[in-house]
Each structure stands twice: as structure tokens, then as C-alpha cells.
Design a protein around this motif. Structure first.
Motif, PDB file in Angstrom:
ATOM      1  N   ALA A  86       3.137 -11.869  -7.288  1.00 22.53           N
ATOM      2  CA  ALA A  86       3.383 -10.462  -7.607  1.00 22.53           C
ATOM      3  C   ALA A  86       3.369  -9.616  -6.343  1.00 22.53           C
ATOM      4  N   LEU A  87       4.192  -8.568  -6.370  1.00 25.96           N
ATOM      5  CA  LEU A  87       4.163  -7.528  -5.344  1.00 25.96           C
ATOM      6  C   LEU A  87       3.558  -6.310  -6.042  1.00 25.96           C
ATOM      7  N   VAL A  88       2.404  -5.889  -5.561  1.00 25.63           N
ATOM      8  CA  VAL A  88       1.600  -4.932  -6.322  1.00 25.63           C
ATOM      9  C   VAL A  88       1.363  -3.653  -5.525  1.00 25.63           C
ATOM     10  N   GLY A  89       1.660  -2.526  -6.134  1.00 26.10           N
ATOM     11  CA  GLY A  89       1.421  -1.239  -5.495  1.00 26.10           C
ATOM     12  C   GLY A  89       0.021  -0.729  -5.806  1.00 26.10           C
ATOM     13  N   GLY A  90      -0.076   0.160  -6.785  1.00 28.06           N
ATOM     14  CA  GLY A  90      -1.326   0.864  -7.100  1.00 28.06           C
ATOM     15  C   GLY A  90      -2.561  -0.017  -7.190  1.00 28.06           C
ATOM     16  N   ALA A  91      -2.426  -1.156  -7.866  1.00 24.96           N
ATOM     17  CA  ALA A  91      -3.601  -2.009  -8.102  1.00 24.96           C
ATOM     18  C   ALA A  91      -4.006  -2.826  -6.876  1.00 24.96           C
ATOM     19  N   GLY A 130      14.020  -3.619   1.674  1.00 23.28           N
ATOM     20  CA  GLY A 130      14.852  -3.191   0.544  1.00 23.28           C
ATOM     21  C   GLY A 130      14.073  -2.744  -0.666  1.00 23.28           C
ATOM     22  N   HIS A 131      12.835  -2.274  -0.450  1.00 22.65           N
ATOM     23  CA  HIS A 131      12.090  -1.730  -1.592  1.00 22.65           C
ATOM     24  C   HIS A 131      12.921  -0.617  -2.232  1.00 22.65           C
ATOM     25  N   SER A 132      12.813  -0.484  -3.535  1.00 22.41           N
ATOM     26  CA  SER A 132      13.643   0.509  -4.241  1.00 22.41           C
ATOM     27  C   SER A 132      13.368   1.934  -3.747  1.00 22.41           C
ATOM     28  N   GLU A 133      12.145   2.169  -3.265  1.00 20.39           N
ATOM     29  CA  GLU A 133      11.865   3.518  -2.744  1.00 20.39           C
ATOM     30  C   GLU A 133      12.632   3.762  -1.454  1.00 20.39           C
ATOM     31  N   ARG A 134      12.827   2.725  -0.672  1.00 23.20           N
ATOM     32  CA  ARG A 134      13.635   2.867   0.553  1.00 23.20           C
ATOM     33  C   ARG A 134      15.120   2.972   0.197  1.00 23.20           C
ATOM     34  N   TRP A 146       0.817  -1.225   0.000  1.00 20.57           N
ATOM     35  CA  TRP A 146       0.000   0.000   0.000  1.00 20.57           C
ATOM     36  C   TRP A 146       0.847   1.270   0.000  1.00 20.57           C
ATOM     37  N   LYS A 147       2.148   1.132   0.262  1.00 16.11           N
ATOM     38  CA  LYS A 147       3.014   2.316   0.362  1.00 16.11           C
ATOM     39  C   LYS A 147       2.393   3.283   1.375  1.00 16.11           C
ATOM     40  N   MET A 148       2.461   4.606   1.147  1.00  9.62           N
ATOM     41  CA  MET A 148       1.955   5.544   2.156  1.00  9.62           C
ATOM     42  C   MET A 148       0.529   5.976   1.815  1.00  9.62           C
ATOM     43  N   GLY A 169       7.232  -7.537  -9.640  1.00  8.59           N
ATOM     44  CA  GLY A 169       6.517  -6.325  -9.236  1.00  8.59           C
ATOM     45  C   GLY A 169       6.828  -5.188 -10.190  1.00  8.59           C
ATOM     46  N   GLY A 170       5.841  -4.365 -10.465  1.00  6.57           N
ATOM     47  CA  GLY A 170       6.021  -3.220 -11.374  1.00  6.57           C
ATOM     48  C   GLY A 170       4.855  -3.156 -12.328  1.00  6.57           C
ATOM     49  N   SER A 171       3.866  -2.306 -11.992  1.00  7.76           N
ATOM     50  CA  SER A 171       2.687  -2.107 -12.845  1.00  7.76           C
ATOM     51  C   SER A 171       1.926  -3.402 -13.134  1.00  7.76           C
ATOM     52  N   VAL A 172       1.846  -4.265 -12.113  1.00  5.08           N
ATOM     53  CA  VAL A 172       0.984  -5.454 -12.252  1.00  5.08           C
ATOM     54  C   VAL A 172      -0.459  -5.018 -12.014  1.00  5.08           C
ATOM     55  N   LYS A 173      -1.345  -5.482 -12.869  1.00  4.56           N
ATOM     56  CA  LYS A 173      -2.772  -5.116 -12.810  1.00  4.56           C
ATOM     57  C   LYS A 173      -3.595  -6.391 -12.983  1.00  4.56           C
ATOM     58  N   TYR A 224      11.236  -9.364  -7.604  1.00  5.56           N
ATOM     59  CA  TYR A 224      12.021  -8.684  -8.647  1.00  5.56           C
ATOM     60  C   TYR A 224      11.191  -7.513  -9.153  1.00  5.56           C
ATOM     61  N   GLU A 225      11.662  -6.316  -8.837  1.00  2.00           N
ATOM     62  CA  GLU A 225      10.934  -5.111  -9.232  1.00  2.00           C
ATOM     63  C   GLU A 225      11.855  -4.182 -10.025  1.00  2.00           C
ATOM     64  N   PRO A 226      11.791  -4.246 -11.347  1.00  2.00           N
ATOM     65  CA  PRO A 226      12.583  -3.285 -12.130  1.00  2.00           C
ATOM     66  C   PRO A 226      12.086  -1.878 -11.829  1.00  2.00           C
ATOM     67  N   TRP A 266      12.196   0.985 -13.205  1.00  2.00           N
ATOM     68  CA  TRP A 266      11.547   1.741 -14.280  1.00  2.00           C
ATOM     69  C   TRP A 266      10.101   1.286 -14.522  1.00  2.00           C
ATOM     70  N   ALA A 267       9.716   0.171 -13.923  1.00  2.00           N
ATOM     71  CA  ALA A 267       8.351  -0.343 -14.126  1.00  2.00           C
ATOM     72  C   ALA A 267       7.432  -0.022 -12.953  1.00  2.00           C
ATOM     73  N   ILE A 268       7.980   0.609 -11.904  1.00  2.00           N
ATOM     74  CA  ILE A 268       7.180   0.835 -10.698  1.00  2.00           C
ATOM     75  C   ILE A 268       6.358   2.112 -10.843  1.00  2.00           C
ATOM     76  N   GLY A 269       5.055   1.954 -10.781  1.00  2.00           N
ATOM     77  CA  GLY A 269       4.151   3.106 -10.798  1.00  2.00           C
ATOM     78  C   GLY A 269       4.146   3.865 -12.118  1.00  2.00           C
ATOM     79  N   THR A 270       4.700   3.270 -13.146  1.00  2.00           N
ATOM     80  CA  THR A 270       4.829   3.981 -14.421  1.00  2.00           C
ATOM     81  C   THR A 270       3.829   3.488 -15.462  1.00  2.00           C
TER      82      THR A 270
HETATM   83  O1  LIG Z   1       6.551  -0.899  -6.035  1.00  2.00           O
HETATM   84  C1  LIG Z   1       5.704  -1.715  -6.315  1.00  2.00           C
HETATM   85  C2  LIG Z   1       5.300  -2.741  -5.350  1.00  2.00           C
HETATM   86  O2  LIG Z   1       6.201  -2.813  -4.300  1.00  2.00           O
HETATM   87  C3  LIG Z   1       5.007  -1.693  -7.628  1.00  2.00           C
HETATM   88  O3  LIG Z   1       4.159  -0.606  -7.641  1.00  2.00           O
HETATM   89  P1  LIG Z   1       3.061  -0.482  -8.822  1.00  2.00           P
HETATM   90  O4  LIG Z   1       2.315  -1.795  -8.815  1.00  2.00           O
HETATM   91  O5  LIG Z   1       2.216   0.682  -8.410  1.00  2.00           O
HETATM   92  O6  LIG Z   1       3.824  -0.275 -10.081  1.00  2.00           O
END
Ligand SMILES: O=C(CO)COP(=O)(O)O
Length: 258
Positions: free
Chosen positions: A238-243, A101-105, A18-20, A218-222, A173-175, A177-181
Motif C-alpha cells: 500500500a501507498l498510504v497518506g494520512g495513516a 506521477g502522484h495524482s496531486e502532481r 507524508w505529502k507536505m 493507495g487511497g484511504s488505507v488504514k 494504483y490510487e483511485p 476519488w479514494a485519496i484522503g476521502t
Molecule cells: O495519496 C495517497 C498516498 O499517495 C493516499 O492518501 P490517503 O491514504 O490519505 O488517502
């Protein structure tokens, strides 16, 4: 969906990050909506929420198969670390997973491979399962360094683990460039890198550990692309953010992992 060409027995794992996002009220409303729906036999379902939501979520998911995860922890048990949360504290709440170790951290909070390793060790010390994130930046991908970046991050993060602990670790595995893009890796590319990461684990530990370890993409999985990833032999979830933020979408992701 059946895996292409293998008889893989690793249990698929869908984890929302869920991030923040979400207040306690919003988190509980989400839990109430997904209960009984994001619970499929044969798929593990995890929600990784902000610290403030964790007690309410553990309570809301009691009696369900949905597990609760944190998004970070400090590697020390206690101490003068203003603003930090330790593994002891997470375990005390009934949390079972922790993203490490999320890339945002790594990017915004200066987490190095050494810190990530200490956090992975701390997670196991307190009976938490780490979801270890690795992945390359766009410029690294363009320079052909994807596999090497993932190898270095994986080997550093898993250093000092027993084979049993390594086998229990979930790797994502979260490239970057694919996160939230909205630009996701193709399932073929993701599977190639994940298969390589599995070979790195085999080298560092052994083949049995490598076959047991679950590796997510992980990275824009929907909901509309999850089944493409899940069909690949080496992708275990999958590790999924937005969706993962909307109940209907989260339920569809879990259903898509079947
Ligand atoms: O960073 C992510 C999950 O940890 C991926 O985020 P999105 O699914 O929003 O691209």
C-alpha cells in the motif's frame, strides 16, 4: 496473512507518503519511534518525505531496514530549473525510492504522462526506484473508464524501460476519488484493477516482468483495512497518506502487511 489462492513471492511493500507534512524535528521524532518496530522480516518499509526531511531521515534510519523516498524529482540532471531537485541530488543523499506521477502532481502541477515517463527514466538513470502512481478520477470511474485510464497511464509511464527496470518498478494504483476521502476502493475492486494493470505490463513487456512487478493499492488505507487488501492475490502493498503520519499507525500498517 496468506494470499488467496496463490503462492506469490513478491515482497510486500508499505510506503508512507507524508505529502507536505512534518518539520525535520517531527520527522526525526517519527523515525526514533518506528525504528525496530516498523521493521519486519519479509515486509519492505519505506517513508516518502518532503525534500527538507530527507537528509535527517536517511541518517535517522541508518542501520535499520526502513528506506527513505522522495515524492518527486526533476527529469533533468542539472540546469536552470529554479526550485527543482534532480535524481543526482536525491541519490547523493542516500534516498532509494521516489514517488512519480502522484495524482496531486498531475492535477496541481500539470504533470502529463510524458513528463511522468521522463521522470521514471530519470529515476532509473540515477539508481532510484520509482513508485509510479496511476489511477482514475471519479467521473472516469463512473463512465466505466477505470481500466482504460490505468492502461494508458501505465503504458506511457513505462515506455522505454528495459524489462529489468520495469520489473523493479513499484506501481501504485490510487483511485483519485479514494485519496484522503475515507472512501476506499473495496479490496475486490482494487484487486481487479491491479490484476488488469499486471496484464497490461505483461503485454508491454512479458509475463515474467508482470509477475515480478509489485503493485500497491493507495487511497484511504488504514490499519483496520490493510489486511483486506494484502489478502488479495495481486495486491503487493500500500501507498498510504494520512495513516502513515503517526508512528503507531505506520507500525500497524507494516504489521498488517505481513
Ligand atoms: O495519496 C495517497 C498516498 O499517495 C493516499 O492518501 P490517503 O491514504 O490519505 O488517502
Amino acid at each position: 496473512m496468506d494470499k488467496e489462492g496463490t503462492s506469490v513471492s513478491r515482497t510486500p511493500i508499505i510506503a508512507g507518503n507524508w505529502k507536505m507534512f512534518k518539520t525535520v524535528k517531527e520527522a526525526v521524532a517519527f523515525a526514533d519511534e518506528v525504528k525496530g518496530k516498523a521493521e519486519l522480516a519479509g515486509v519492505e518499509s519505506v517513508v516518502c518525505a518532503p525534500f527538507t526531511n530527507l537528509p535527517a531521515l536517511v541518517q535517522a534510519f541508518q542501520g535499520t531496514t526502513i528506506k527513505v523516498g522522495a515524492q518527486n524529482l526533476h527529469f533533468e540532471d542539472n540546469g536552470a530549473y529554479t526550485g527543482e531537485i534532480s535524481g543526482i541530488m536525491l541519490k547523493d543523499l542516500g534516498v532509494e525510492y521516489v514517488i512519480i506521477g502522484h495524482s496531486e502532481r498531475r492535477a496541481y502541477f500539470a504533470e502529463t504522462d510524458e513528463i511522468v515517463n521522463k521522470k521514471v527514466l530519470a529515476a532509473f538513470k540515477h539508481g532510484l526506484t520509482p513508485i509510479l502512481c496511476v489511477g482514475e478520477k471519479l467521473e472516469e470511474r463512473e463512465a466505466g473508464e477505470t481500466k482504460e485510464v490505468c492502461r494508458v497511464q501505465t503504458v506511457a509511464a513505462l515506455a522505454g524501460l528495459t524489462a529489468e527496470q520495469a520489473a523493479q518498478t513499484v506501481i501504485a494504483y490510487e483511485p483519485i476519488w479514494a485519496i484522503g476521502t475515507g472512501k476506499s476502493s473495496t479490496a475486490e475492486d482494487a484487486n481487479e484493477v491491479i490484476s488488469y494493470i499486471r496484464s497490461v505490463v505483461a503485454e508491454q513487456f512479458n509475463g515474467e516482468v508482470a509477475q515480478a512487478v509489485r503493485i500497491q493499492y493507495g487511497g484511504s488505507v488504514k490499519p483496520n483495512n490493510i489486511s483486506e487488501y494484502m489478502a488479495k492475490a495481486d495486491i503487493d502493498g500500500a501507498l498510504v497518506g494520512g495513516a502513515s503520519l503517526e508512528p503507531a499507525s505506520y507500525i500497524a500498517l507494516v504489521e498488517g502487511a505481513k
